[in-house]
Design an enzyme around this catalytic site. Structure first.
Site, PDB file in Angstrom:
ATOM      1  N   SER A 225       0.807  -1.208   0.000  1.00 25.24           N
ATOM      2  CA  SER A 225       0.000   0.000   0.000  1.00 25.24           C
ATOM      3  C   SER A 225       0.845   1.263   0.000  1.00 25.24           C
ATOM      4  O   SER A 225       2.019   1.243   0.355  1.00 25.24           O
ATOM      5  CB  SER A 225      -0.916   0.014   1.226  1.00 25.24           C
ATOM      6  OG  SER A 225      -0.143   0.235   2.383  1.00 25.24           O
ATOM      7  N   VAL A 226       0.210   2.337  -0.416  1.00 26.08           N
ATOM      8  CA  VAL A 226       0.799   3.663  -0.320  1.00 26.08           C
ATOM      9  C   VAL A 226      -0.139   4.463   0.569  1.00 26.08           C
ATOM     10  O   VAL A 226      -1.354   4.385   0.421  1.00 26.08           O
ATOM     11  CB  VAL A 226       0.867   4.331  -1.714  1.00 26.08           C
ATOM     12  CG1 VAL A 226       1.375   5.758  -1.616  1.00 26.08           C
ATOM     13  CG2 VAL A 226       1.740   3.522  -2.640  1.00 26.08           C
ATOM     14  N   VAL A 227       0.427   5.187   1.540  1.00 21.65           N
ATOM     15  CA  VAL A 227      -0.418   5.992   2.417  1.00 21.65           C
ATOM     16  C   VAL A 227      -0.122   7.471   2.173  1.00 21.65           C
ATOM     17  O   VAL A 227       1.035   7.890   2.150  1.00 21.65           O
ATOM     18  CB  VAL A 227      -0.205   5.620   3.903  1.00 21.65           C
ATOM     19  CG1 VAL A 227      -1.091   6.473   4.796  1.00 21.65           C
ATOM     20  CG2 VAL A 227      -0.494   4.142   4.134  1.00 21.65           C
ATOM     21  N   ASP A 363      -1.223  -9.121  12.542  1.00 20.91           N
ATOM     22  CA  ASP A 363       0.049  -8.501  12.141  1.00 20.91           C
ATOM     23  C   ASP A 363       0.436  -7.493  13.217  1.00 20.91           C
ATOM     24  O   ASP A 363       0.891  -6.387  12.934  1.00 20.91           O
ATOM     25  CB  ASP A 363      -0.079  -7.820  10.773  1.00 20.91           C
ATOM     26  CG  ASP A 363       1.276  -7.445  10.180  1.00 20.91           C
ATOM     27  OD1 ASP A 363       2.311  -7.954  10.670  1.00 20.91           O
ATOM     28  OD2 ASP A 363       1.314  -6.629   9.241  1.00 20.91           O
TER      29      ASP A 363
HETATM   30  P1  ADP Z   1       1.154  -1.417   5.314  1.00 24.52           P
HETATM   31  O1  ADP Z   1       2.066  -1.699   6.480  1.00 24.52           O
HETATM   32  O2  ADP Z   1       0.323  -2.593   4.938  1.00 24.52           O
HETATM   33  O3  ADP Z   1       1.832  -0.768   4.167  1.00 24.52           O
HETATM   34  P2  ADP Z   1      -0.159   0.438   7.142  1.00 24.52           P
HETATM   35  O4  ADP Z   1      -1.632   0.534   7.357  1.00 24.52           O
HETATM   36  O5  ADP Z   1       0.646  -0.151   8.245  1.00 24.52           O
HETATM   37  O6  ADP Z   1       0.066  -0.333   5.775  1.00 24.52           O
HETATM   38  O7  ADP Z   1       0.362   1.883   6.810  1.00 24.52           O
HETATM   39  C1  ADP Z   1       1.721   2.130   6.528  1.00 24.52           C
HETATM   40  C2  ADP Z   1       2.236   3.302   7.339  1.00 24.52           C
HETATM   41  O8  ADP Z   1       1.483   4.467   7.036  1.00 24.52           O
HETATM   42  C3  ADP Z   1       2.089   3.101   8.831  1.00 24.52           C
HETATM   43  O9  ADP Z   1       3.214   2.470   9.364  1.00 24.52           O
HETATM   44  C4  ADP Z   1       1.967   4.513   9.340  1.00 24.52           C
HETATM   45  O10 ADP Z   1       3.243   5.107   9.499  1.00 24.52           O
HETATM   46  C5  ADP Z   1       1.258   5.218   8.200  1.00 24.52           C
HETATM   47  N1  ADP Z   1      -0.181   5.272   8.464  1.00 24.52           N
HETATM   48  C6  ADP Z   1      -1.123   4.389   8.072  1.00 24.52           C
HETATM   49  N2  ADP Z   1      -2.344   4.766   8.471  1.00 24.52           N
HETATM   50  C7  ADP Z   1      -2.185   5.927   9.148  1.00 24.52           C
HETATM   51  C8  ADP Z   1      -3.074   6.836   9.810  1.00 24.52           C
HETATM   52  N3  ADP Z   1      -4.383   6.610   9.853  1.00 24.52           N
HETATM   53  N4  ADP Z   1      -2.546   7.944  10.382  1.00 24.52           N
HETATM   54  C9  ADP Z   1      -1.222   8.175  10.318  1.00 24.52           C
HETATM   55  N5  ADP Z   1      -0.343   7.370   9.716  1.00 24.52           N
HETATM   56  C10 ADP Z   1      -0.798   6.255   9.134  1.00 24.52           C
HETATM   57 MN    MN Z   2       1.895  -1.777   8.506  1.00 27.94          MN
END
Ligand code: ADP
Ligand code: MN
Length: 471
Positions: A225-227, A363
């Site tokens: 994913s990209v956040v 996880d």
């Molecule tokens: P993945 O690990 O599957 O890529 P995550 O949901 O853990 O996805 O999101 C990746 C990163 O993005 C997290 O470690 C966090 O730093 C940031 N992040 C994700 N969701 C949020 C949120 N709601 N608010 C702030 N940071 C977030």
């Molecule tokens: Mn994560």
């Protein structure tokens, strides 16, 4: 082809709102590489729109010429757009995974009040007003962060009619599918960084609909994913949190194949799993994350609040402040006292998750716990499973190992060992005094549970809708 036709087409071209872009030779643009990919995309989409109209005109000419005649002349070779196989079918555009109200109805007004018009007498402007609608469609582009590269159109007082806007969307979908097939290898190497064209359009629509005010850039780029960070707007007059996180699940990657085991056996998704295209399976991950977050929210576990889900994109509240995401527990330096409090809080959350939400995080580690406002927040629950999942207890044990090791390493004297923690969370009272036997007992329990579920299944199938705490 007649010169007349060419002239006529030229005239049409002049009528289109993007005279400067229409003429661009898409092939020449291609050479410029990925830096201009969005300009290229826009130009290509417009070019295709143009080509389609051109072809439609050809078809009309062709029909006129041939009439009822038994011998007909074909203009096939003059066509710009040639048909291509579209194996995925339009089915994949169905928004079946949206369990919430769809805010993007056609022509949905974002600035026009309820009654549907503004002004008085002759000066009335309705939501269908071309100029207004068009400007709104393009003005929203300005709210994209630089890396979204929406193109030079911004400086040009563009108008995008809803028709063109919808056409652009359709083009980008079909074109993307087509080029994905042709350039599969190339795509894989470049799609890691930014979000793809389809995602950009979906995000663009969210901004356009006023759900988001702006999209500010990337917080995290992971394998799956990209956040992104965004500023919230409103949905149906309800305010969206001022700071939002947008989790975009990658739709091209194979990583998800490895995660089959989490979802395949989750009874909520069992029936649907086997029938789905890969893209839909990813939609399911997003849906799962949304439902799990909603459950957690209901019992008061600190976690992001769901704003909206759209295909492979989940918008939620941002954990952090002023664009700075809260640090992961693994990165933050806490005082002994805070670390101890964090430990007890995590223990409590694991228990709530198990007994009240009927979920196992699956996880859970210091990577997926954020430290914000003096407490721990849980994130990343797309892979979380029901307790009845055939491997749910094994996942719980792994979570316990991570949590236990982290807090023991961080100097929390009270931190329980993994087996003790497992019993404290599940209440199962497994007595084995070494890991191998402990896991064997867990597996035996899972087997019993599975047989039980199957026996019950003979009388009654548990359906997704009956899940206890979802809304
Ligand atoms: P993945 O690990 O599957 O890529 P995550 O949901 O853990 O996805 O999101 C990746 C990163 O993005 C997290 O470690 C966090 O730093 C940031 N992040 C994700 N969701 C949020 C949120 N709601 N608010 C702030 N940071 C977030
Ligand atoms: Mn994560």
């Amino acid at each position: 082809m007649s010169e007349e036709l060419a002239k006529e087409l030229q005239q049409q071209e002049d009528d289109v709102t993007f005279p400067r872009i229409i003429g661009i030779d898409a092939a020449a643009l291609k050479e410029e590489g990925t830096a201009t990919s969005s300009d290229l995309l826009l130009a290509q989409m417009l070019q295709m729109e143009f080509d389609r109209e051109y072809d439609a005109q050809l078809r009309r000419e062709e029909n006129k010429l041939n009439g009822d005649s038994k011998v007909s002349i074909s203009y096939e070779n003059y066509r710009m757009v040639h048909p291509f196989e579209d194996s995925e079918s339009s089915e994949d555009e169905v928004d079946w995974q949206d369990t919430r109200h769809d805010p993007y109805g056609p022509d949905k007004p974002s600035t026009i009040p309820r009654r549907g018009f503004v002004g008085k007498g002759k000066e009335i402007t309705t939501k269908h007003d071309e100029v207004m609608c068009g400007r709104r469609n393009t003005a929203r582009m300005e709210n994209f962060a630089p890396e979204f590269q929406v193109g030079d159109g911004i400086g040009m007082d563009l108008k995008l009619s809803n028709r063109v806007f919808n056409a652009l969307k359709q083009h980008s979908y079909s074109e993307q599918r087509r080029s994905a097939k042709v350039h599969e290898k190339k795509e894989h190497s470049t799609s890691d960084q930014a979000v793809d064209a389809k995602t950009r359009l979906l995000l663009y629509k969210m901004v356009n609909a006023g759900i988001l005010e702006s999209i500010n850039g990337c917080i995290s780029t992971g394998k799956e994913s990209v956040v992104l960070h965004a500023n919230g707007g409103s949905i149906n007059e309800k305010m969206v949190p001022t700071e939002c996180a947008i989790k975009v699940f990658k739709t091209t990657l194979n990583e998800f194949k490895n995660r089959d085991k989490y979802i395949k056996d989750d009874y909520r998704f069992k029936d649907r799993f086997s029938k789905l295209y890969p893209r839909k399976i990813i939609h399911m991950w997003v849906e799962k994350e949304m439902h799990n977050l909603t459950r957690m929210q209901k019992v008061g576990i600190p976690c992001p609040e769901v704003v909206i889900l759209k295909k492979h994109i989940l918008v939620m509240s941002f954990i952090g402040q002023d664009h700075v995401p809260a640090p992961k527990l693994k990165d933050v330096k806490l005082s002994t006292d805070d670390m101890k409090r964090a430990y007890y809080q995590v223990l409590h959350m694991m228990q709530q998750l198990y007994t009240e939400c009927k979920l196992v995080h699956a996880d859970l580690s210091a990577y997926n716990m954020l430290w914000h406002m003096g407490k721990v927040w849980l994130i990343d629950v797309s892979q979380s499973v029901e307790l009845t999942h055939p491997h749910g207890l094994e996942f719980l044990f792994r979570d316990c190992q991570n949590v236990s090791r982290f807090f023991q390493k961080s100097g929390v004297a009270d931190a329980m060992g993994e087996r003790e923690l497992f019993n404290a969370v599940s209440g199962l009272g497994i007595t084995a005094d070494n890991e191998v036997d402990f896991v064997a007992e867990i597996e035996a329990l899972e087997k019993m549970n599975e047989d039980h579920v199957q026996r019950r299944g003979k009388h009654r199938t548990i359906s997704y809708d009956e899940s206890p705490t979802d809304d």
